[in-house]
Scaffold this active site. Structure first.
Site, PDB file in Angstrom:
ATOM      1  N   THR A 179      -5.314  12.020 -14.049  1.00 57.43           N
ATOM      2  CA  THR A 179      -6.508  11.839 -13.222  1.00 57.43           C
ATOM      3  C   THR A 179      -6.602  13.074 -12.317  1.00 57.43           C
ATOM      4  OG1 THR A 179      -5.321  10.828 -11.369  1.00 57.43           O
ATOM      5  CG2 THR A 179      -6.040   9.338 -13.155  1.00 57.43           C
ATOM      6  N   ALA A 206      -0.291   5.424 -10.097  1.00 57.98           N
ATOM      7  CA  ALA A 206      -1.123   4.621  -9.195  1.00 57.98           C
ATOM      8  C   ALA A 206      -2.306   5.441  -8.731  1.00 57.98           C
ATOM      9  CB  ALA A 206      -0.305   4.199  -7.967  1.00 57.98           C
ATOM     10  N   THR A 227       5.346   1.022  -1.538  1.00 54.91           N
ATOM     11  CA  THR A 227       5.076   1.643  -0.240  1.00 54.91           C
ATOM     12  C   THR A 227       5.305   0.666   0.913  1.00 54.91           C
ATOM     13  OG1 THR A 227       3.203   2.362   1.115  1.00 54.91           O
ATOM     14  CG2 THR A 227       2.648   1.068  -0.783  1.00 54.91           C
ATOM     15  N   ASP A 228       5.634   1.201   2.069  1.00 53.92           N
ATOM     16  CA  ASP A 228       5.763   0.347   3.262  1.00 53.92           C
ATOM     17  C   ASP A 228       4.416  -0.242   3.678  1.00 53.92           C
ATOM     18  OD1 ASP A 228       4.579   2.676   4.241  1.00 53.92           O
ATOM     19  OD2 ASP A 228       6.041   3.007   5.845  1.00 53.92           O
ATOM     20  N   GLU A 229       3.315   0.315   3.131  1.00 54.53           N
ATOM     21  CA  GLU A 229       1.992  -0.158   3.545  1.00 54.53           C
ATOM     22  C   GLU A 229       1.742  -1.610   3.130  1.00 54.53           C
ATOM     23  OE1 GLU A 229      -1.173   2.731   3.148  1.00 54.53           O
ATOM     24  OE2 GLU A 229       0.263   4.369   3.190  1.00 54.53           O
ATOM     25  N   TYR A 239      -5.941  -0.265  -1.104  1.00 58.86           N
ATOM     26  CA  TYR A 239      -4.768   0.385  -1.702  1.00 58.86           C
ATOM     27  C   TYR A 239      -3.516  -0.468  -1.505  1.00 58.86           C
ATOM     28  CZ  TYR A 239      -0.602   3.357  -1.765  1.00 58.86           C
ATOM     29  OH  TYR A 239       0.670   3.846  -1.992  1.00 58.86           O
ATOM     30  N   ALA A 261      -3.218  -3.541  -0.648  1.00 60.38           N
ATOM     31  CA  ALA A 261      -3.326  -4.869  -1.284  1.00 60.38           C
ATOM     32  C   ALA A 261      -3.016  -4.768  -2.770  1.00 60.38           C
ATOM     33  CB  ALA A 261      -4.724  -5.434  -1.060  1.00 60.38           C
ATOM     34  N   LYS A 280      -1.090  -2.541  -4.197  1.00 60.88           N
ATOM     35  CA  LYS A 280       0.354  -2.300  -4.350  1.00 60.88           C
ATOM     36  C   LYS A 280       1.139  -3.591  -4.091  1.00 60.88           C
ATOM     37  CE  LYS A 280       2.263   1.069  -5.052  1.00 60.88           C
ATOM     38  NZ  LYS A 280       2.649   1.748  -6.314  1.00 60.88           N
ATOM     39  N   ASN A 305       5.675   7.258   4.361  1.00 57.64           N
ATOM     40  CA  ASN A 305       4.864   8.424   3.947  1.00 57.64           C
ATOM     41  C   ASN A 305       5.751   9.586   3.516  1.00 57.64           C
ATOM     42  OD1 ASN A 305       3.054   6.801   5.725  1.00 57.64           O
ATOM     43  ND2 ASN A 305       1.629   8.443   5.254  1.00 57.64           N
ATOM     44  N   PRO A 340      -9.956  17.186  10.650  1.00 56.72           N
ATOM     45  CA  PRO A 340     -10.431  15.846  11.029  1.00 56.72           C
ATOM     46  C   PRO A 340      -9.282  14.895  11.366  1.00 56.72           C
ATOM     47  CG  PRO A 340     -10.559  16.146   8.639  1.00 56.72           C
ATOM     48  CD  PRO A 340     -10.043  17.425   9.195  1.00 56.72           C
ATOM     49  N   VAL A 341      -9.229  14.490  12.624  1.00 57.69           N
ATOM     50  CA  VAL A 341      -8.216  13.509  13.049  1.00 57.69           C
ATOM     51  C   VAL A 341      -8.939  12.193  13.295  1.00 57.69           C
ATOM     52  CG1 VAL A 341      -6.546  12.924  14.858  1.00 57.69           C
ATOM     53  CG2 VAL A 341      -6.717  15.288  14.020  1.00 57.69           C
ATOM     54  N   HIS A 350      -7.829   0.844   9.884  1.00 58.38           N
ATOM     55  CA  HIS A 350      -6.744   1.832   9.999  1.00 58.38           C
ATOM     56  C   HIS A 350      -5.461   1.216  10.565  1.00 58.38           C
ATOM     57  CE1 HIS A 350      -5.925   6.289  11.301  1.00 58.38           C
ATOM     58  NE2 HIS A 350      -5.000   5.816  10.486  1.00 58.38           N
TER      59      HIS A 350
HETATM   60  P1  NAD Z   1      -0.448  10.660  -6.800  1.00 56.62           P
HETATM   61  O1  NAD Z   1      -1.822  10.157  -6.559  1.00 56.62           O
HETATM   62  O2  NAD Z   1      -0.079  12.042  -6.358  1.00 56.62           O
HETATM   63  O3  NAD Z   1      -0.088  10.573  -8.356  1.00 56.62           O
HETATM   64  C1  NAD Z   1      -0.429   9.478  -9.149  1.00 56.62           C
HETATM   65  C2  NAD Z   1      -0.224   9.862 -10.598  1.00 56.62           C
HETATM   66  O4  NAD Z   1      -0.543   8.720 -11.416  1.00 56.62           O
HETATM   67  C3  NAD Z   1      -1.130  11.003 -11.072  1.00 56.62           C
HETATM   68  O5  NAD Z   1      -0.400  11.948 -11.811  1.00 56.62           O
HETATM   69  C4  NAD Z   1      -2.167  10.300 -11.953  1.00 56.62           C
HETATM   70  O6  NAD Z   1      -2.666  11.137 -12.994  1.00 56.62           O
HETATM   71  C5  NAD Z   1      -1.343   9.133 -12.498  1.00 56.62           C
HETATM   72  N1  NAD Z   1      -2.187   8.004 -12.929  1.00 56.62           N
HETATM   73  C6  NAD Z   1      -3.199   7.422 -12.243  1.00 56.62           C
HETATM   74  N2  NAD Z   1      -3.746   6.428 -12.982  1.00 56.62           N
HETATM   75  C7  NAD Z   1      -3.030   6.368 -14.146  1.00 56.62           C
HETATM   76  C8  NAD Z   1      -3.102   5.538 -15.287  1.00 56.62           C
HETATM   77  N3  NAD Z   1      -4.013   4.568 -15.399  1.00 56.62           N
HETATM   78  N4  NAD Z   1      -2.216   5.747 -16.297  1.00 56.62           N
HETATM   79  C9  NAD Z   1      -1.276   6.743 -16.191  1.00 56.62           C
HETATM   80  N5  NAD Z   1      -1.182   7.559 -15.147  1.00 56.62           N
HETATM   81  C10 NAD Z   1      -2.050   7.370 -14.119  1.00 56.62           C
HETATM   82  O7  NAD Z   1       0.515   9.587  -6.109  1.00 56.62           O
HETATM   83  P2  NAD Z   1       1.898   9.792  -5.352  1.00 56.62           P
HETATM   84  O8  NAD Z   1       1.634  10.105  -3.942  1.00 56.62           O
HETATM   85  O9  NAD Z   1       2.752  10.686  -6.163  1.00 56.62           O
HETATM   86  O10 NAD Z   1       2.474   8.312  -5.411  1.00 56.62           O
HETATM   87  C11 NAD Z   1       3.282   7.880  -6.503  1.00 56.62           C
HETATM   88  C12 NAD Z   1       3.704   6.455  -6.264  1.00 56.62           C
HETATM   89  O11 NAD Z   1       4.441   6.358  -5.056  1.00 56.62           O
HETATM   90  C13 NAD Z   1       2.522   5.490  -6.125  1.00 56.62           C
HETATM   91  O12 NAD Z   1       2.849   4.302  -6.796  1.00 56.62           O
HETATM   92  C14 NAD Z   1       2.419   5.260  -4.613  1.00 56.62           C
HETATM   93  O13 NAD Z   1       1.889   3.996  -4.340  1.00 56.62           O
HETATM   94  C15 NAD Z   1       3.861   5.366  -4.200  1.00 56.62           C
HETATM   95  N6  NAD Z   1       4.107   5.815  -2.821  1.00 56.62           N
HETATM   96  C16 NAD Z   1       3.488   6.931  -2.350  1.00 56.62           C
HETATM   97  C17 NAD Z   1       3.779   7.368  -1.061  1.00 56.62           C
HETATM   98  C18 NAD Z   1       3.173   8.640  -0.511  1.00 56.62           C
HETATM   99  O14 NAD Z   1       3.406   8.983   0.653  1.00 56.62           O
HETATM  100  N7  NAD Z   1       2.423   9.412  -1.291  1.00 56.62           N
HETATM  101  C19 NAD Z   1       4.693   6.662  -0.257  1.00 56.62           C
HETATM  102  C20 NAD Z   1       5.304   5.519  -0.797  1.00 56.62           C
HETATM  103  C21 NAD Z   1       5.008   5.118  -2.078  1.00 56.62           C
HETATM  104  P1  TYD Z   2      -2.682   9.747   4.645  1.00 54.28           P
HETATM  105  O1  TYD Z   2      -2.004  11.051   4.400  1.00 54.28           O
HETATM  106  O2  TYD Z   2      -3.979   9.469   3.956  1.00 54.28           O
HETATM  107  O3  TYD Z   2      -1.606   8.615   4.313  1.00 54.28           O
HETATM  108  P2  TYD Z   2      -1.668   7.002   4.609  1.00 54.28           P
HETATM  109  O4  TYD Z   2      -3.049   6.624   4.986  1.00 54.28           O
HETATM  110  O5  TYD Z   2      -1.265   6.436   3.289  1.00 54.28           O
HETATM  111  O6  TYD Z   2      -0.668   6.769   5.687  1.00 54.28           O
HETATM  112  O7  TYD Z   2      -2.936   9.594   6.195  1.00 54.28           O
HETATM  113  C1  TYD Z   2      -1.859   9.674   7.122  1.00 54.28           C
HETATM  114  C2  TYD Z   2      -2.416   9.383   8.507  1.00 54.28           C
HETATM  115  O8  TYD Z   2      -3.310  10.444   8.880  1.00 54.28           O
HETATM  116  C3  TYD Z   2      -3.242   8.118   8.576  1.00 54.28           C
HETATM  117  O9  TYD Z   2      -3.010   7.483   9.837  1.00 54.28           O
HETATM  118  C4  TYD Z   2      -4.676   8.598   8.495  1.00 54.28           C
HETATM  119  C5  TYD Z   2      -4.615   9.953   9.162  1.00 54.28           C
HETATM  120  N1  TYD Z   2      -5.563  10.970   8.648  1.00 54.28           N
HETATM  121  C6  TYD Z   2      -6.363  11.692   9.547  1.00 54.28           C
HETATM  122  O10 TYD Z   2      -6.313  11.477  10.765  1.00 54.28           O
HETATM  123  N2  TYD Z   2      -7.202  12.643   9.034  1.00 54.28           N
HETATM  124  C7  TYD Z   2      -7.291  12.896   7.711  1.00 54.28           C
HETATM  125  O11 TYD Z   2      -8.098  13.766   7.292  1.00 54.28           O
HETATM  126  C8  TYD Z   2      -6.447  12.160   6.796  1.00 54.28           C
HETATM  127  C9  TYD Z   2      -6.532  12.400   5.318  1.00 54.28           C
HETATM  128  C10 TYD Z   2      -5.602  11.218   7.322  1.00 54.28           C
END
Ligand code: NAD
Ligand code: TYD
Length: 356
Positions: A43, A90, A136-138, A161, A163, A165, A190, A216-217, A295
């Site tokens: 994707t 995901a 995720t902790d979310e 998101y 929900a 997960k 995160n 953007p914050v 949020h």
């Molecule tokens: P990401 O969005 O960077 O990557 C997701 C990957 O999944 C992409 O390579 C995409 O092509 C693939 N994908 C999406 N839909 C698909 C499908 N239908 N079939 C096969 N592949 C598909 O996500 P990420 O940040 O690397 O997160 C990976 C995992 O870790 C997720 O499950 C997320 O919920 C979890 N997670 C993420 C964080 C974070 O901070 N990013 C923290 C805790 C847990």
């Molecule tokens: P994000 O990186 O999207 O992770 P998550 O929402 O999964 O925690 O966002 C991290 C924090 O930063 C979240 O509290 C939302 C905030 N945020 C901003 O303030 N500005 C932005 O442009 C983005 C993308 C996130």
């Protein structure tokens, strides 16, 4: 603690994304004898350039495909004699889940169900098997100023998101309880580090600072996130896969809470130093914008179970991790330019009204 399980053929889903690709690079370096099959739909968030280090490895195979494709998943499990699944695939961005929740339910809930059901059928013929759900902790919702999420904290997701997960995590639980599928479930805070898609806070700020665009914050900037380096997360997943007791949940985090505004200011200052800009110049770009709907105020992880039971601890200090991350982005502008072109450009322009 000794490894209790050593995978020989590991199916990684979503291995072209941020955490999945970091995990594959980490895992293949330390487990040269294990075959790794990366199933990813590519994707907007998936990029094979994240995996150049393993491309030529005879034990690595990439398959472009959808985790919702039951026939494909069953075929891969059988053909590759898979004995472990590490499920990363995901839709992962909260803001996108607010503007378009449908795909989150399809990928995160139905996709996980498809993998679980195929794994259940496949694992019946095997002596040992593991299904590791990367979560995720979310899923725990939001905290007030005090306290931490533990593995016993009730699930109370607030965004589409989280929900989706949480729904997936509950299916994982059900497959353990009902069918005895040997599942594991990690819930991490995160992540930050290389290959992080620049729609998420830290890489977006780095990108916008470089381009001198507004930063953007959301809301008052006082929301708190608990940041862990992606390499520490990768090591935790490997540890849980090999040593975790099936049916268990493990929180992953590094006791590293930051208010959003403070992290944005820190990134500004580190960027100013590197770009030779005047002290405080990039902070001028900070713009408080309308808050994200629903949020979550604060996330903070209690990862003491993982430390106590599996002796895992993060190796990165935040000081080192954030400095290395910024340096990585500055050294890899080609990667950034590539991922912000294509499908992402449209989203960026919609969100920020500027060209990525
Ligand atoms: P990401 O969005 O960077 O990557 C997701 C990957 O999944 C992409 O390579 C995409 O092509 C693939 N994908 C999406 N839909 C698909 C499908 N239908 N079939 C096969 N592949 C598909 O996500 P990420 O940040 O690397 O997160 C990976 C995992 O870790 C997720 O499950 C997320 O919920 C979890 N997670 C993420 C964080 C974070 O901070 N990013 C923290 C805790 C847990
Ligand atoms: P994000 O990186 O999207 O992770 P998550 O929402 O999964 O925690 O966002 C991290 C924090 O930063 C979240 O509290 C939302 C905030 N945020 C901003 O303030 N500005 C932005 O442009 C983005 C993308 C996130």
């Amino acid at each position: 603690m000794q490894d209790v399980f050593t995978p020989t053929s590991l199916l990684v889903t979503g291995g072209a994304g941020f955490i999945g690709s970091n995990f594959i690079n980490h895992f293949m370096a330390g487990n040269p004898d294990c075959r790794v099959i990366n199933l990813d739909l590519l994707t907007y968030a998936g990029n094979l350039k994240n995996l150049t280090a393993v491309e030529g490895n005879a034990n690595y195979r990439f398959v472009k495909g959808d985790i919702c494709d039951a026939d494909l998943v069953a075929r891969l499990l059988a053909e590759e004699k898979v004995d472990a699944v590490a499920h990363f695939a995901a839709e992962s961005h909260v803001d996108r889940s607010i503007t378009g929740p449908d795909i989150f339910v399809r990928t995160n809930v139905l996709g996980t169900q498809t993998l679980l059901e195929a794994s259940r059928q496949h694992a019946e013929q095997l002596a040992d098997f593991r299904f590791l759900q990367v979560s995720t902790d979310e899923v725990y919702g939001s905290l007030g100023p005090e306290g931490y999420f533990t593995e016993e904290t009730p699930l109370a997701p607030n965004s589409p998101y989280s929900a989706s997960k949480a729904g997936a995590d509950l299916l994982v639980r059900a497959y353990f309880e009902t069918f005895g599928l040997p599942t594991l479930n990690t819930r991490c805070s995160n992540n930050y580090g290389p290959y992080h898609f620049p729609e998420k806070l830290i890489p977006l700020m780095i990108h916008n600072i470089l381009k001198k665009r507004s930063l953007p914050v959301y809301g008052d900037g006082l929301n708190v996130r608990d940041w862990l380096h992606v390499k520490d997360h990768s090591a935790a997943i490997e540890r849980v896969l090999k040593q975790g007791k099936p049916g268990e949940i493990f929180n992953v985090g590094g006791n590293n809470e930051w208010k959003n505004i403070d992290i944005v200011k820190l990134v500004c200052d580190l960027m100013d130093e590197r770009l030779g800009r005047a002290a405080g110049e990039s902070r001028e770009l900070i713009t408080f914008v309308k808050d994200r709907k629903g949020h979550d105020r604060r996330y903070a992880i209690d990862a003491s179970k993982l430390k106590r039971e599996l002796s895992w601890e993060p190796s990165y200090t935040f000081e080192r991790g954030i400095a290395e991350t910024i340096d990585w982005y500055l050294a890899n502008q080609g990667w950034v330019e590539e991922v912000v072109s294509g499908a992402y450009r449209e989203y960026y322009e919609m969100q920020y009204g500027a060209t990525a």
